[in-house]
Design an enzyme around this catalytic site. Structure first.
Site, PDB file in Angstrom:
ATOM      1  N   ASP A 184      96.707  70.421  86.374  1.00  0.00           N
ATOM      2  CA  ASP A 184      95.268  70.357  86.143  1.00  0.00           C
ATOM      3  C   ASP A 184      94.615  69.644  87.314  1.00  0.00           C
ATOM      4  O   ASP A 184      95.187  68.715  87.884  1.00  0.00           O
ATOM      5  CB  ASP A 184      94.959  69.596  84.853  1.00  0.00           C
TER       6      ASP A 184
ATOM      7  N   ASP B  69      76.666  62.138  74.552  1.00  0.00           N
ATOM      8  CA  ASP B  69      77.894  62.455  75.298  1.00  0.00           C
ATOM      9  C   ASP B  69      78.553  61.156  75.759  1.00  0.00           C
ATOM     10  O   ASP B  69      78.032  60.461  76.641  1.00  0.00           O
ATOM     11  CB  ASP B  69      77.544  63.337  76.504  1.00  0.00           C
TER      12      ASP B  69
ATOM     13  N   PHE C  36      80.969  69.310  73.845  1.00  0.00           N
ATOM     14  CA  PHE C  36      81.412  70.380  74.742  1.00  0.00           C
ATOM     15  C   PHE C  36      82.561  71.147  74.098  1.00  0.00           C
ATOM     16  O   PHE C  36      83.421  70.568  73.447  1.00  0.00           O
ATOM     17  CB  PHE C  36      81.875  69.787  76.075  1.00  0.00           C
TER      18      PHE C  36
ATOM     19  N   ALA D  45      85.412  74.475  74.946  1.00  0.00           N
ATOM     20  CA  ALA D  45      85.960  75.366  75.975  1.00  0.00           C
ATOM     21  C   ALA D  45      85.439  76.783  75.804  1.00  0.00           C
ATOM     22  O   ALA D  45      85.404  77.564  76.756  1.00  0.00           O
ATOM     23  CB  ALA D  45      87.483  75.349  75.904  1.00  0.00           C
TER      24      ALA D  45
ATOM     25  N   MET E 109      79.493  74.482  77.108  1.00  0.00           N
ATOM     26  CA  MET E 109      78.216  73.769  77.113  1.00  0.00           C
ATOM     27  C   MET E 109      78.289  72.595  76.150  1.00  0.00           C
ATOM     28  O   MET E 109      79.142  72.544  75.267  1.00  0.00           O
ATOM     29  CB  MET E 109      77.068  74.678  76.655  1.00  0.00           C
TER      30      MET E 109
ATOM     31  N   ASP F 212      97.911  67.100  77.673  1.00  0.00           N
ATOM     32  CA  ASP F 212      97.717  66.028  76.700  1.00  0.00           C
ATOM     33  C   ASP F 212      97.062  66.494  75.410  1.00  0.00           C
ATOM     34  O   ASP F 212      97.081  65.773  74.416  1.00  0.00           O
ATOM     35  CB  ASP F 212      96.892  64.885  77.309  1.00  0.00           C
TER      36      ASP F 212
END
Length: 689
Positions: free
Chosen positions: A317, A354, A385, A387, A391, A527
């Site tokens: 990643d 957030d 958010f 995947a 958004m 993870d």
């Protein structure tokens, strides 16, 4: 601070206490391992064990298998028996030392376990105090500040700090909360230092994370790896070949009128079979797992460690592995005629719920530009958010929607609300992407306000690490959710071989399968729960300790420090394990050349081979004893190398082979010539032969 550092200090003290006396315990254990059931596991050393018994019998009765030549056969046979016996002891000692180091680590982990009282939540939400050993998978428990967490589990309620120093050695507490991949998993034996948590137990007694760690580190369940099995078979075949050769020598000796005793034949056999690598093989494998454990990584098997050495592809990643991980808001780029203050106001509204580092950095930058919350937070709703949507944002009072996310995702959101798109957005997107940053578009309902420039920082030295991998023939693939332009900039700066932009969880498993279809071995880190399928598919899957239980169970390694870059170090350790095994095998087989020149001329002087006695050894008996003593002493001499491993160098397979042959091949021929001659001089001087 004292509360946090004490467990770490205790753990260091435990390690020191457990490792004291390691060698004396290992030496005692070496004698215990002489049981035939243990010796049968190693065909090379089992043959030495049988030979020791036979020479002991002919020491008692020299003529048991026929007349023994020589002036004092009992003394000579007795010396051979003693040397062979200590050859076995030294081989067992090597394995016992490696196992002892693992047991010391296991004792350190075992000290973190203790039976305690747990607050079990009943169906009516009342609590009942029960023993931690009575907890079962699915039970709910409540822990408060100061409690030891009694079992592995997932946080389903509350937010609290947990001290994991008993496992990781790091004193800084970790924030745990429900509903996140990186902070919802807790481990039994750790301590809660603030507030309280509701935990759902995920492991039955004796099956928790620490229990599995203890079992694996201790080596109780260690099984031989495929390469180790293949090498054992090779050594067994070589041993059989030498056994057949030795079995034919009595006939030859009678024909040339140079009789050879059974003790001499056994001595010749033991000197020629690969006893050095046979005695160290198990220790090398155990030490490989121990070196991984010293990096604070727990491997579920030696197979996983060994597979690291054969890895062809690393799947990594970007965030947290190649870059520092916490992208920070660097700049607001406005579009559609909006002012910087207007955009800051929308950015603040979109990120007020957030809690990620990126979200907090956007709030900080917006407040610096004068933005303030102008709505009632209790009447707003935050959207996390995902995947799928790519958004996040906030639904404000009055039905107003503010969103931030990937530029194409925001475009789709605006189109769905009949908004208009302008070329300014694409220009801002391309500007940020070419800087290697991550562009986040901001919109309010159907109006786009601009792009947030999230700055990524490449980790220092990562390019050199990837260059090492490339020299070893390992391909590196970067996965990122960023757009293709940003991904290409980061990939070029980091020096990876390939990248996949706008990657989804499905892309991870697809790239692994694609590489494996080409016959390659693949390693990756993860993870989250959505990483579990890819971790299970990879040949080497390294889960972060901070990750979910699903990720840990799917992987075959767990990094207690939760450092994704450690995958590169693990591959290095795997390579070192294979290099060490190959180097010592080469050295062991090369030793036979010198031992051949020592013994053969000495036992057959009548047939004209005495000219091969280039070492000038004093007598037949001194030659045989010198070769056997060297054969025994070289095993403990090489134990430090077997345990620490041959120094790793980033070379290709061909370069490593050439280097091993030069150092350990030629060294394996020359070293015994010198050592056997020195031993011969000493034996002659003290009058043993």
């Amino acid at each position: 601070m004292q509360t946090n550092t004490k467990p770490r200090q205790e753990r260091k003290h435990i390690r020191k206490t457990n490792t004291s006396g390691l060698y004396s315990r290992a030496f005692q254990q070496a004698f215990v391992k002489l049981h035939p059931r243990n010796m049968l596991k190693n065909p090379v050393m089992f043959l030495v064990w049988v030979g020791t018994i036979v020479t002991a019998l002919v020491t008692i009765e020299p003529n048991l298998f026929g007349t023994s030549p020589g002036d004092n056969p009992r003394l000579f046979n007795g010396l051979i028996t003693i040397i062979l016996f200590f050859t076995l002891v030294f081989a067992n000692f090597a394995e016992a030392v490696a196992e002892g180091r693992g047991k010391a680590q296991a004792d350190s982990l075992r000290a973190t376990k203790s039976d305690s009282t747990a607050r079990k939540l009943l169906p009516d939400d009342t609590t009942q105090e029960v023993s931690s050993t009575a907890l079962r998978r699915g039970d709910r428990i409540k822990v408060i500040s100061g409690d030891i967490i009694p079992a592995d589990g997932e946080v389903i309620g509350g937010i609290a700090s947990v001290d994991e120093s008993a496992i990781t050695g790091e004193s800084a507490p970790v924030l745990k909360q429900p509903g996140t991949d990186i902070a919802s998993s807790v481990t039994g034996g750790t301590r809660i230092t603030s507030d309280e948590l509701i935990i759902r137990v995920t492991a039955d007694p004796g099956q928790g994370f620490i229990d599995r760690m203890i079992s694996l580190v201790e080596g109780a369940n260690r099984s031989k790896t495929p390469n180790e099995i293949a090498l054992t078979v090779l050594l067994a075949v070589l041993t059989q070949v030498f056994l057949v050769v030795i079995a034919t020598l009595p006939t030859v000796s009678v024909y040339v009128k140079s009789p050879v005793s059974i003790a001499v034949l056994i001595a010749l056999l033991v000197a020629l079979i690969p006893t050095t690598i046979g005695g160290l093989l198990s220790a090398i494998g155990i030490a490989g797992m121990d070196r991984v454990a010293q990096f604070n990584v727990i491997a579920t098997s030696g197979r996983a460690v060994e597979a690291c050495g054969d890895i062809n592809t690393l799947v990594l990643d970007k965030t947290g592995t190649i870059t520092l991980g916490n992208r920070m808001a660097e700049e607001f780029i406005t579009v559609n005629g909006h002012s910087a203050k207007d955009m800051a106001q929308v950015a603040l509204a979109s990120s007020v719920f957030d809690d990620t580092p990126e979200g907090r950095s956007i709030v900080t930058l917006a407040e610096k530009l004068g933005a303030r919350i102008d709505f009632e937070p209790n009447e707003a709703k935050g959207l996390e958010f995902s995947a799928k949507t790519r958004m996040s944002g906030t639904d404000l009072p009055g039905g107003i929607e503010v969103r931030k996310g990937a530029v194409d995702a925001i475009k789709g959101f605006v189109r769905s609300r009949n908004g208009k798109l302008t070329p300014e957005l694409d220009a801002a997107f391309e500007k940020v992407s070419r800087l290697g940053g991550t562009p986040l578009a901001l919109c309010k309902d159907n109006d786009i306000y601009g792009v947030v420039y999230l700055k990524d920082i490449i980790k220092p030295g990562i390019s050199e690490r990837f260059d090492q991998m490339r020299r070893m023939g390992i391909k590196t693939v970067m996965l990122t959710g960023d757009n293709r332009i940003t991904a290409s900039v980061i990939a070029a700066e980091a020096g990876v071989d390939d990248f996949i932009a706008e990657a989804t969880p499905e892309d991870k498993i697809e790239v692994i399968r694609s590489e494996q279809a080409q016959g390659k071995l693949v390693a990756m880190t993860g993870d989250g729960t959505n990483d579990a399928p890819a971790l299970a598919q990879a040949n080497v899957g390294v889960a972060m300790n901070s990750g979910t239980q699903a990720a840990k169970e799917a992987a075959n390694m767990v990094d207690l420090d939760s450092d994704p870059t450690k995958l590169i170090d693990i591959v290095t350790i795997g390579k070192q394990l294979l290099i060490t095994r190959g180097a010592l095998t080469t050295f062991s087989i090369a030793n036979d050349v010198a031992k051949y020149f020592a013994i053969i001329p000495a036992i057959f002087p009548e047939i004209g081979v005495s000219a091969l006695n280039i070492m000038g050894l004093a007598s037949t008996q001194s030659a045989i004893l010198s070769a056997l003593i060297y054969n025994a002493l070289i095993i403990p001499a090489l134990i430090p190398l077997a345990l620490t491993g041959v120094k790793f160098r980033a070379l290709s397979a061909d370069q490593l082979l050439q280097r091993n042959i030069f150092i350990y091949g030629f060294g394996g021929v020359i070293a015994p010539f010198i050592a056997i001659k020195v031993i011969d001089v000493l034996i002659t001087a003290v009058g043993l032969a």
